[in-house]
Motif scaffolding. Structure first.
Motif, PDB file in Angstrom:
ATOM      1  N   LYS A  75      41.749 120.042 -18.118  1.00  0.00           N
ATOM      2  CA  LYS A  75      42.712 121.118 -17.875  1.00  0.00           C
ATOM      3  C   LYS A  75      44.008 120.544 -17.311  1.00  0.00           C
ATOM      4  O   LYS A  75      45.115 120.897 -17.742  1.00  0.00           O
TER       5      LYS A  75
ATOM      6  N   SER B  33      35.888 118.839 -17.204  1.00  0.00           N
ATOM      7  CA  SER B  33      36.650 120.025 -17.614  1.00  0.00           C
ATOM      8  C   SER B  33      37.884 120.219 -16.742  1.00  0.00           C
ATOM      9  O   SER B  33      38.967 120.556 -17.237  1.00  0.00           O
TER      10      SER B  33
ATOM     11  N   GLU C  56      45.915 118.611 -20.098  1.00  0.00           N
ATOM     12  CA  GLU C  56      46.644 119.484 -21.021  1.00  0.00           C
ATOM     13  C   GLU C  56      47.865 120.110 -20.362  1.00  0.00           C
ATOM     14  O   GLU C  56      48.938 120.174 -20.967  1.00  0.00           O
TER      15      GLU C  56
ATOM     16  N   LEU D  42      44.060 120.228 -27.428  1.00  0.00           N
ATOM     17  CA  LEU D  42      43.524 118.874 -27.307  1.00  0.00           C
ATOM     18  C   LEU D  42      43.061 118.355 -28.670  1.00  0.00           C
ATOM     19  O   LEU D  42      43.269 117.181 -29.002  1.00  0.00           O
TER      20      LEU D  42
ATOM     21  N   ASP E 239      36.368 123.429 -28.290  1.00  0.00           N
ATOM     22  CA  ASP E 239      36.937 124.686 -27.789  1.00  0.00           C
ATOM     23  C   ASP E 239      38.303 124.508 -27.150  1.00  0.00           C
ATOM     24  O   ASP E 239      38.743 125.358 -26.374  1.00  0.00           O
ATOM     25  N   ARG E 240      38.957 123.406 -27.464  1.00  0.00           N
ATOM     26  CA  ARG E 240      40.280 123.131 -26.910  1.00  0.00           C
ATOM     27  C   ARG E 240      41.235 122.802 -28.048  1.00  0.00           C
ATOM     28  O   ARG E 240      41.472 121.630 -28.365  1.00  0.00           O
TER      29      ARG E 240
END
Length: 261
Positions: A164, A160, A167, A210, A206-207
């Motif tokens: 992050k 994760s 992105e 992405l 949940d991204r």
């Protein structure tokens, strides 16, 4: 003698080379290598697929060992010339076959951005994403024991953090890592990030940024080719039924058992 590529599509680097060669219509002979002897990797292509797929049959593991001094895949043989390592092979193919400039741009600053991502990738995305498969499928397969859920949680937290950074630092608000067109950086990244998806860890769910990037990458290389290359990795049931070579299992089980502690 033509170009030969020794690949196992369970391997992320192998998938990037396979997709790159196919999407650029590079002629090559697919030399199927099984990382785990007698695994499901020799399965027949899905019925109705229009693209040429890896053929079922004997593994070329022995041949790959002769081609690559490192005795691993991916490996390339072009006449008398042999080459190992994913990035080296991708760059060799892009230069020899003069693939479209967007893959590895001639513009020095854009090329530097591709190089920057490839350098960052190994210590971040690649250091975390593959561990999900080892924890959820391969280690239990070797040892006969599931890993504690805390191990997966620890890996997912590390992944994760890397996502992050990916992105915010690399993708930002761009369509692809270096701008409006796909590059080798996107290809190397996406195959790695499909590894968790294959074992039930949907890191895209949940991204949204992405997830949209993944969709654009799929469109850029062709969805049929993309899912053909990832067919086995996305079939978790078959992955769980891989038959490990007994000698390999005997060698690795003691090492992997330490990871259970």
């Amino acid at each position: 003698m033509g170009l030969e590529l020794y690949l196992d599509l369970l391997s992320q680097p192998c998938r990037s080379i396979y997709i790159f060669a196919r999407s650029n219509n590079i002629p090559f002979e697919f030399k199927h290598v099984e990382l785990f002897k007698d695994s499901v990797l020799g399965k027949k292509p899905a019925a109705g697929s229009g693209a040429e797929q890896p053929r079922a049959g004997p593994s070329n593991s022995e041949g790959a060992g002769k081609v690559s001094l490192l005795k691993k895949v991916p490996a390339l043989k072009d006449g008398d010339f042999t080459l190992a390592e994913c990035t080296a092979i991708l760059l060799y193919l892009s230069r020899k076959y003069n693939t479209p400039d967007h893959w590895y741009p001639s513009d020095i600053q854009k090329r530097a951005r591709v190089d920057e991502y490839l350098s960052w990738h190994h210590a971040n995305i690649r250091a975390n994403a593959p561990k999900t498969m080892w924890i959820k499928v391969l280690i239990p397969l070797f040892t006969g024991q599931p890993l504690p859920s805390e191990k997966l949680q620890e890996v997912m937290e590390g992944l994760s953090t890397s996502l992050k950074q990916f992105e915010e630092r690399f993708l930002q608000d761009k369509a692809f890592i270096i701008g409006n067109e796909i590059s080798l950086a996107d290809l190397v990244a996406i195959v790695e990030l499909m590894q968790p998806v294959g074992v039930g860890c949907d890191i895209f769910e949940d991204r949204p940024r992405l997830r949209e990037w993944r969709r654009r990458v799929e469109d850029a290389v062709g969805k049929e080719l993309f899912f053909q290359a990832h067919e086995m990795i996305l079939n978790i049931k078959e992955l769980s039924n891989i038959q490990i070579d007994p000698q390999l299992k005997e060698q690795l089980t003691p090492v992997l058992m330490k990871m259970l502690k």
